[in-house]
Scaffold this motif. Sequence first.
Motif, PDB file in Angstrom:
ATOM      1  N   PHE B  45       0.998  -1.263   0.078  1.00 58.29           N
ATOM      2  CA  PHE B  45       0.048   0.047   0.083  1.00 58.29           C
ATOM      3  C   PHE B  45       0.858   1.244  -0.031  1.00 58.29           C
ATOM      4  O   PHE B  45       1.555   1.237   0.801  1.00 58.29           O
ATOM      5  N   ASP B  46       0.447   1.986  -0.996  1.00 58.39           N
ATOM      6  CA  ASP B  46       1.405   3.397  -1.078  1.00 58.39           C
ATOM      7  C   ASP B  46       0.621   4.729  -1.308  1.00 58.39           C
ATOM      8  O   ASP B  46       1.077   5.576  -1.825  1.00 58.39           O
ATOM      9  N   LYS B  47      -0.597   4.655  -0.745  1.00 57.21           N
ATOM     10  CA  LYS B  47      -1.513   5.726  -0.708  1.00 57.21           C
ATOM     11  C   LYS B  47      -1.474   6.500  -2.143  1.00 57.21           C
ATOM     12  O   LYS B  47      -0.981   7.618  -2.156  1.00 57.21           O
ATOM     13  N   SER B  86      -2.744  -6.509   7.074  1.00 55.84           N
ATOM     14  CA  SER B  86      -2.977  -4.997   7.357  1.00 55.84           C
ATOM     15  C   SER B  86      -2.924  -4.281   5.949  1.00 55.84           C
ATOM     16  O   SER B  86      -3.481  -3.347   5.867  1.00 55.84           O
ATOM     17  N   ASN B  87      -1.994  -4.727   5.298  1.00 53.93           N
ATOM     18  CA  ASN B  87      -1.827  -3.939   3.896  1.00 53.93           C
ATOM     19  C   ASN B  87      -2.949  -4.155   3.216  1.00 53.93           C
ATOM     20  O   ASN B  87      -3.517  -3.368   2.441  1.00 53.93           O
ATOM     21  N   LEU B  89      -6.098  -4.669   4.252  1.00 48.08           N
ATOM     22  CA  LEU B  89      -7.228  -3.810   4.727  1.00 48.08           C
ATOM     23  C   LEU B  89      -6.866  -2.260   4.423  1.00 48.08           C
ATOM     24  O   LEU B  89      -7.763  -1.526   4.104  1.00 48.08           O
ATOM     25  N   ALA B  90      -5.707  -2.000   4.024  1.00 46.03           N
ATOM     26  CA  ALA B  90      -5.007  -0.366   4.076  1.00 46.03           C
ATOM     27  C   ALA B  90      -5.989  -0.301   2.385  1.00 46.03           C
ATOM     28  O   ALA B  90      -6.472   0.676   2.322  1.00 46.03           O
ATOM     29  N   SER B  93      -9.791  -0.061   2.349  1.00 49.87           N
ATOM     30  CA  SER B  93     -10.403   1.187   3.074  1.00 49.87           C
ATOM     31  C   SER B  93      -9.894   2.403   2.122  1.00 49.87           C
ATOM     32  O   SER B  93      -9.920   3.460   2.974  1.00 49.87           O
ATOM     33  N   ILE B 126      -8.973  -2.764  14.295  1.00 52.15           N
ATOM     34  CA  ILE B 126      -8.736  -2.424  13.010  1.00 52.15           C
ATOM     35  C   ILE B 126     -10.088  -2.213  12.078  1.00 52.15           C
ATOM     36  O   ILE B 126     -10.328  -1.134  11.676  1.00 52.15           O
ATOM     37  N   ASP B 128     -12.729  -1.689  13.486  1.00 53.56           N
ATOM     38  CA  ASP B 128     -13.612  -0.395  13.840  1.00 53.56           C
ATOM     39  C   ASP B 128     -13.037   0.935  13.321  1.00 53.56           C
ATOM     40  O   ASP B 128     -13.679   1.936  13.561  1.00 53.56           O
ATOM     41  N   ALA B 129     -11.953   0.943  12.787  1.00 50.79           N
ATOM     42  CA  ALA B 129     -11.484   2.361  12.191  1.00 50.79           C
ATOM     43  C   ALA B 129     -12.579   3.075  11.232  1.00 50.79           C
ATOM     44  O   ALA B 129     -13.104   2.389  10.607  1.00 50.79           O
ATOM     45  N   PRO B 130     -12.352   4.385  11.199  1.00 50.38           N
ATOM     46  CA  PRO B 130     -13.402   5.203  10.383  1.00 50.38           C
ATOM     47  C   PRO B 130     -13.583   4.687   9.241  1.00 50.38           C
ATOM     48  O   PRO B 130     -14.412   4.992   8.369  1.00 50.38           O
ATOM     49  N   LEU B 132     -13.193   1.845   7.773  1.00 47.05           N
ATOM     50  CA  LEU B 132     -13.626   0.470   7.640  1.00 47.05           C
ATOM     51  C   LEU B 132     -14.935   0.240   8.101  1.00 47.05           C
ATOM     52  O   LEU B 132     -15.775  -0.199   7.470  1.00 47.05           O
ATOM     53  N   TRP B 199      -8.312  11.666   6.107  1.00 48.72           N
ATOM     54  CA  TRP B 199      -7.289  12.136   7.074  1.00 48.72           C
ATOM     55  C   TRP B 199      -6.710  13.476   7.055  1.00 48.72           C
ATOM     56  O   TRP B 199      -6.525  14.482   7.983  1.00 48.72           O
TER      57      TRP B 199
END
Lengths: 418, 202
Positions: B45-47, B86-87, B89-90, B93, B126, B128-130, B132, B199
């Motif tokens: 993931f690199d946004k 984790s990657n 899910l990044a 989302s 995780i 529960d994050a805004p 996701l 963000w």
Amino acid sequence: MKLVGIVGSNSDQSYNRLLMKYIAVHNGDLFDLEILDTKDIPLFNQSNDQTDSGPIQFMKRKIEQADGVIIATPEHNHTVPANLKSLIEWLSFKIHPLDNKPVLIIGASYYDQGSSRAQLHLRQIMEAPGVNAIVMPGNEFLLAEVKQAFDEFGEIKDAKTSEFLQVTLRKFVKFVHVAKALEEPKPLPKEDLNATGQIATTIPDVDMRAADWVEQAAKKVQAVSGDTYVQLDRGILTVDQINYLLSSMPMELTYADSNNEFLYYNAGKEQAGTLAGRRPDQVGNPLIVCHPAKALKNVEWVLQQLRAGKQDVIRIHVPKHGPDKYVVHSYQAMHDDQQRYVGLNEYVMDIKPVIDWYLQQTKQQLVGTTSTTAAVASASVKSEPVSNDAVASASVKNEAATTTPAKADGVASASVKP
Amino acid sequence: MENFVAIVGTNSVASTNRQLLQFMQRHFADQAKIELIEIADLPMFDKPADKKLPPLVQTIDAKIMASDGVIISTPEYDHSVPASLSNALAWFSYGEHPFVDKPVMITGASYGSLGSSRAQSHLRQILDAPELRARIMPSSEFLLGHSLTAFDEQGNLKDQQQVAKLAGLFADFLDFVKLTNQLVHTKKINQQEVQNFSWDKI
């Protein structure tokens, strides 16, 4: 004290990097902080082991050499970013450089939580058996609303915040010392000073101890010489040109490979004596042959440190050349592009002319030294009166106070160890 | 019949979490259609600034969106979820938000005795994050410890008590999906908030 700072974000514009830079710039008196990025670290995959790749080995070496680690983490989806987690997974799979390493966790985030949840996760992660770092308890430093936290010069705007950060960092420096006391000493593997091993470049079936090893070995591998071109990184020279270049170096260079065989020095045959006392017939020798018996323990210690990556360079002052010289032997580890140890370069140099030249050029003197730095100071004391220029003398004092004790410390720690 | 997607929470070639999901796929075939999703081929993931998602992410996003619920089975690496999960899910989302209000069941398998307990509790936080905002089935841990010896040659769970527990949880999940569909009061707000969430704006 040497620390590394790992920036837990792989984005180019990271406030955690900004925070780490801020710490590095403002704490030169407390520690040297080298900032490491996770950018080149591949995603962890246990089915595709890349532990031996350059970026991971680089991280390993840097962490092993450091007295402590600061990790700055942002928060993604209530946890640490995948790239930071990935790095920690690599560093807890086949290798464990964070084992017993003092760690300080800090974090910056866009919103008012300031990475609190990510920091808690990271604490639990660092406690895992494969990681086994010693994380400093308490002292949670959260930099919230980070976009507003720094001014245009990269300074933290809020005085209370920066003061709290300073207190935390000072405590961490103490914590590093405390954590060190917990550490079980781990003996490093023995060094084969007889060079009985065989690496890919070892030239077989030639007596390493022969006085004409160079001639015999060159014949054996049909080594090129004279005006044959050699491609280097970066350039092309003939063998003659390489020799001209190396002979003109203001220091003596010595190449010993990872098999502990002395392969090369640059002083040339004609030169009568060298600072390091090299002789043409020594080339090819195992390292045990070219050192007196009483020095072997120190030789082994230096090799162990370099091979294990504990230190990249070890400097030792050799005082036997008298007061008009300040001869420093630097043992510099060499690595290939995969960060594997390939040998050491011992470069020997009289640094006194350099210091004298610097003082002369900048019209400075060494003053205000303590007894531990007397060796350097006495070697370069001048007969000129002290400059009455307030600014100049202030900077000179500063110079003497900050750099020379550090050097003396490095020498002491290098030569005291058994 | 409900359509579920089941995310294998690791990029490892050998995985007892994959085995567990494959077992569930077969064992509950009469109750739900479960499609396994692999995350091994997702890039780091690199946004991406233009929010342009890799085709694989788009495909999986669409599958999650179209599903009635998601099962995630996670191993535990260093007390937490693997970086690869984790990657994933990044990615799931960012730009698109397929997990919003999606019923999720968490399972986990580990070689040791703890059965990924700590990774599962992280995964709940995780999710529960805004960005996701999943609807995670509460009070429903399924921890498969000693997972290397938990399956027979046909890939079936050997311990009948574990099978019964899993069956109970799965039946609960089917009800939980129906229940979640009735929780409509915040749906609109959740969708709106997540669309507007950034963000950079906070």
